[in-house]
Design an enzyme around this catalytic site. Structure first.
Site, PDB file in Angstrom:
ATOM      1  N   LYS A 230       0.819  -1.219   0.000  1.00 33.82           N
ATOM      2  CA  LYS A 230       0.000   0.000   0.000  1.00 33.82           C
ATOM      3  C   LYS A 230       0.849   1.265   0.000  1.00 33.82           C
ATOM      4  O   LYS A 230       2.044   1.235   0.292  1.00 33.82           O
ATOM      5  CB  LYS A 230      -0.942  -0.005   1.208  1.00 33.82           C
ATOM      6  CG  LYS A 230      -2.143  -0.903   0.958  1.00 33.82           C
ATOM      7  CD  LYS A 230      -3.227  -0.712   1.977  1.00 33.82           C
ATOM      8  CE  LYS A 230      -4.405  -1.607   1.595  1.00 33.82           C
ATOM      9  NZ  LYS A 230      -5.385  -1.703   2.657  1.00 33.82           N
ATOM     10  N   ARG A 264      -3.652  -9.693   5.250  1.00 35.05           N
ATOM     11  CA  ARG A 264      -4.119  -9.722   3.853  1.00 35.05           C
ATOM     12  C   ARG A 264      -2.948  -9.311   2.968  1.00 35.05           C
ATOM     13  O   ARG A 264      -2.484  -8.171   3.050  1.00 35.05           O
ATOM     14  CB  ARG A 264      -5.304  -8.759   3.719  1.00 35.05           C
ATOM     15  CG  ARG A 264      -5.994  -8.787   2.377  1.00 35.05           C
ATOM     16  CD  ARG A 264      -7.212  -7.856   2.380  1.00 35.05           C
ATOM     17  NE  ARG A 264      -7.863  -7.856   1.094  1.00 35.05           N
ATOM     18  CZ  ARG A 264      -7.482  -7.106   0.061  1.00 35.05           C
ATOM     19  NH1 ARG A 264      -6.462  -6.293   0.175  1.00 35.05           N
ATOM     20  NH2 ARG A 264      -8.129  -7.181  -1.083  1.00 35.05           N
TER      21      ARG A 264
END
Ligand code: HH2
Length: 288
Positions: A230, A264
């Site tokens: 991210k 995740r």
């Protein structure tokens, strides 16, 4: 609020996911043209099924299949389009995959179809606020659910996020959402919580949430964290999405050490190795 069930056992449809020996890995499979790091790679259902099987073989406990990108600025996708992306993958995986199957959706119709086709978990980035029918679908199926914190919608969330105390506000919101589901008849053991790294948060908000992860773990539900590749990792390392593996693994180890239940990730094999070393060291500490 403290849940009274065993937080190490997550009840997901017919399965119990037990993470008492360490966090579980949720491998990401985006069946979208526009996801921020793997968009367009797995649009063909055959390629998507092969990728899911590869993630499971590499050690994913859960495969999270998403047919709608939630990257900042992304536009919503019509229900039929999302169904046409997700359903062929679930059908192709039927009877072929040991991992639990999760569908990343905010739409009750998509969730219901996915659960009927064998999915165990609904990963809802709106914490079941986008669709009023979602909670009843989860209750009726007894499915696992991830309630994620997001400020606004993907289209608007990064415009100018503000919080007084980000940790307290995210904690309160997730506790309230879990309570609302339980009052509607969803079992506490079905519910996992996620701070929503990057969803309406600055770098400082994200780092504060990760630094105080225990404040969410304390709520007594399994905590899911997604930080793989991210922009937080990009901001801290100065690297593009294709070069964020080392930074992502550092975040994963941090979360595993602080009680996260599910991580995740895009890079399952490397994450599995990082987790194995972390958990061996944690076990040693608890023996001494
Ligand atoms: N992050 C993304 C999507 N879904 N679900 C949960 N529970 N937690 C997360 O942090 C999370 C999520 C965004 O990442 P990705 O799926 O890689 O990209 P995109 O939304 O562009 O498909």
């Amino acid at each position: 609020m403290t849940a009274r069930h065993d937080p190490f056992r997550w009840s997901c449809g017919g399965r119990i996911l037990d993470w008492s020996r360490g966090p579980l890995l949720m491998g990401i499979l985006n069946v979208t043209p526009d996801s921020f790091s793997d968009g367009g790679l797995y649009q063909d259902p055959g390629a998507a099924v092969e990728q899911a099987l590869r993630l499971a073989a590499e050690g994913a406990d859960i495969i999270d299949i998403g047919g709608e990108s939630t990257r900042p600025g992304a536009a919503p996708v019509p229900t039929e389009v999302e169904l046409s992306r997700v359903m062929p993958v679930l059908e192709g995986l039927r009877g072929r995959c040991q991992a639990a199957l999760s569908v990343d959706t905010t739409k009750a119709v998509v969730a219901q179809a996915a659960l009927a086709a064998g999915a165990h978990i609904v990963n809802d980035v709106s914490a079941c606020m986008a669709d009023p029918d979602m909670v009843e679908v989860l209750r009726a199926a007894g499915a696992g659910v991830v309630l994620m914190h997001m400020r606004g919608t993907p289209r608007t969330m990064q415009l100018d996020p503000h919080y007084g105390d980000v940790v307290a506000e995210v904690r309160r919101h997730l506790a309230e959402r879990a309570q609302a589901l339980m009052e509607a008849g969803v079992d506490a053991g079905q519910i996992a919580l996620d701070p929503g790294i990057g969803f309406g948060k600055t770098v400082a908000h994200n780092t504060r949430l990760l630094a105080r992860l225990e404040a969410l773990v304390d709520l007594g539900h399994p905590v899911v964290v997604g930080l793989s590749r991210k922009s937080l990792v990009g901001a801290l390392t100065g690297r593009p999405a294709t070069e964020r593996l080392a930074g992502s693994l550092a975040g994963l180890v941090w979360c595993a050490d602080r009680g996260a239940a599910v991580l995740r990730v895009h890079d399952v094999a490397a994450s599995r190795d990082a987790l194995q070393v972390t958990m061996a060291l944690k076990e040693q500490v608890s023996r001494e």
